[in-house]
Design an enzyme around this catalytic site. Structure first.
Site, PDB file in Angstrom:
ATOM      1  N   ASP A   1      -5.041  -1.225  -2.994  1.00  0.00           N
ATOM      2  CA  ASP A   1      -3.596  -1.056  -3.098  1.00  0.00           C
ATOM      3  C   ASP A   1      -3.108  -1.856  -4.305  1.00  0.00           C
ATOM      4  O   ASP A   1      -3.698  -2.876  -4.669  1.00  0.00           O
ATOM      5  CB  ASP A   1      -2.924  -1.547  -1.818  1.00  0.00           C
ATOM      6  CG  ASP A   1      -1.421  -1.550  -1.920  1.00  0.00           C
ATOM      7  OD1 ASP A   1      -0.830  -0.483  -2.141  1.00  0.00           O
ATOM      8  OD2 ASP A   1      -0.836  -2.653  -1.815  1.00  0.00           O
TER       9      ASP A   1
ATOM     10  N   ASP B   1       0.660  -2.848  -5.440  1.00  0.00           N
ATOM     11  CA  ASP B   1       1.743  -3.826  -5.336  1.00  0.00           C
ATOM     12  C   ASP B   1       1.611  -4.670  -4.071  1.00  0.00           C
ATOM     13  O   ASP B   1       1.587  -4.146  -2.958  1.00  0.00           O
ATOM     14  CB  ASP B   1       3.099  -3.125  -5.361  1.00  0.00           C
ATOM     15  CG  ASP B   1       3.295  -2.336  -6.643  1.00  0.00           C
ATOM     16  OD1 ASP B   1       3.133  -2.926  -7.725  1.00  0.00           O
ATOM     17  OD2 ASP B   1       3.564  -1.122  -6.564  1.00  0.00           O
TER      18      ASP B   1
END
Length: 210
Positions: free
Chosen positions: A14, A16
């Protein structure tokens, strides 16, 4: 007739809040900064025989905060950050949709927005990897659910970004760690434990993984 070798897994990160500091809707390369432990994580993961890719919900497209073209510079900056720490970015996969968006045709329900697994399926097809031998690393349980639904092993980086904690079988990670470098250590140790003896890390590698 030769039998094809089984596909390797991949490491799906992932963006952010996991790989980068969490700056909402940011597409400014100058404001993209690695999260705590991310530099060490990239160094550790770069030593594994697995492609590294980023999988990221980008609802800012559907919400009208930026256009899809802005993600090109994000992709380039990710490549630079990986390279600075000895790693290679094999792919950047993103979902532009949001069901409450304002920009057509992005204001839709889709199968690529995490916690759905579609973006991970896209990554597997593009990278030629086996999701059952892959890892999904994220900072919220939607990342975990996407990984579990795709058949990946999962690591939750519990850095405070998950606030709802809506549980369930598909939202239970295989491992929970405080920082992404710890996630990288978990993955590296698993790869070492399951690798043929000739491909295992040396004693000097062990000393680099506290």
């Amino acid at each position: 007739m030769a039998v094809a070798a089984p596909a390797n897994g991949a490491i799906l990160l992932d963006k952010d809040g996991t790989l980068l500091e969490n700056v909402p809707y940011n597409v400014d390369p100058a404001a993209m900064r690695l999260a705590e432990g991310a530099a060490d994580a990239l160094r550790i993961l770069s030593r594994l025989d697995m492609p590294l890719a980023v999988v990221s919900n980008q609802p800012g497209v559907a919400l009208g905060r930026f256009g899809v073209h802005a993600l090109q510079s994000v992709h380039q900056r990710l490549r630079e950050l990986f390279s600075l720490h000895g790693a290679r970015l094999s792919g950047f996969f993103w979902c532009p949709h949001h069901p409450r968006g304002m920009v057509r045709p992005y204001a839709v329900h889709c199968m690529c927005r995490k916690p759905a697994p579609g973006m991970l399926w896209q990554a597997a097809a593009a990278l030629g990897c086996d999701l059952s031998r892959s890892w999904m690393v994220g900072d919220i349980l939607d990342d975990v659910e996407a990984g579990r639904r795709a058949g990946c092993s999962t690591v939750l980086v519990d850095c405070g970004n998950e606030t709802e904690w809506l549980g369930g079988e598909l939202r239970t990670p295989d491992f929970i760690v405080p920082t992404i470098d710890r996630a990288a250590q978990v993955i590296a140790r698993d790869c070492r434990a399951n690798a043929p003896r000739s491909l295992r890390f040396s004693d000097s590698d062990d000393r680099e993984l506290p």
